[in-house]
Enzyme design. Structure first.
Site, short mmCIF file in Angstrom:
data_model
loop_
_atom_site.label_atom_id
_atom_site.label_comp_id
_atom_site.label_asym_id
_atom_site.label_seq_id
_atom_site.Cartn_x
_atom_site.Cartn_y
_atom_site.Cartn_z
N ASP A 1 36.32 43.12 43.36
CA ASP A 1 35.78 42.88 42.02
C ASP A 1 35.04 44.12 41.56
OD1 ASP A 1 36.74 40.28 41.79
OD2 ASP A 1 34.92 39.38 42.58
N ASP B 1 40.96 37.75 37.80
CA ASP B 1 40.03 36.69 37.38
C ASP B 1 40.08 36.51 35.86
OD1 ASP B 1 39.15 36.42 40.03
OD2 ASP B 1 37.50 37.83 39.73
#
Length: 177
Positions: free
Chosen positions: A131, A148
């Site tokens: 991330d 995501d």
């Protein structure tokens, strides 16, 4: 109908192809951005694992060992369980794409599929999901990635389709249009 015949029939369906193309684009964008973060700008090796871009957006490296936004993080058992869950969900989405009747639904399913496979690849190869998109300057506390974002936009499209477009279509049918 055998699975091979079903797959051949699905490939002739434009909405199945649309969903799969969108899934492929989301997957490629996700993996390219993660490779850029890991090997291009080498974000994990920078001081504080962060590049300040603006007051609202930064690139901040994190290793997410859970699902979206770090929920259900755990050890090897959660890695295996989350990987198996991603595979099962992906299979259901591919099967569902074979029957979808509206473009917005196909686009939403494709985004979810591409995002799920993108995060699955990370989980299998790294043991965590990479991330790096950080909008904490806007008060959003989570760091996420392209996969995501694709999953969340895909869910939003499915909700829009179910709550707005499907209802609008039923109203047209009832009006006899």
């Amino acid at each position: 109908m055998t699975p091979v015949h079903a797959a051949k029939a699905a490939l002739r369906r434009p909405l199945f192809r649309l969903g799969m193309i969108i899934a492929g684009v989301a997957l490629i964008l996700d993996q390219l951005t993660k490779l850029w973060v890991l090997h291009g700008i080498r974000l994990p090796y920078r001081f504080q694992r962060k590049i300040e871009i603006s007051g609202i957006f930064d690139l901040t490296y994190t290793e997410n060992r859970g699902v979206s936004f770090g929920l259900f993080a755990g050890g090897m058992s959660s890695r295996v369980l989350l990987s198996l869950l991603s595979i099962i969900v992906s299979g259901f989405i591919i099967r569902w794409l074979m029957t979808i009747q509206r473009p917005v639904t196909a686009a939403g399913a494709g985004l979810i599929l591409g995002g799920a496979i993108g995060n699955l690849i990370d989980r299998v190869f790294y043991g965590y999901v990479v991330d790096f998109l950080d909008f904490s300057g806007l008060g959003f506390p989570y760091i996420f990635n392209v996969a995501d974002a694709a999953i969340n936009v895909g869910v939003a499209l499915l909700l829009f389709d179910a709550l707005w477009l499907e209802r609008k279509g039923k109203a047209k049918d009832q009006a006899g249009l």
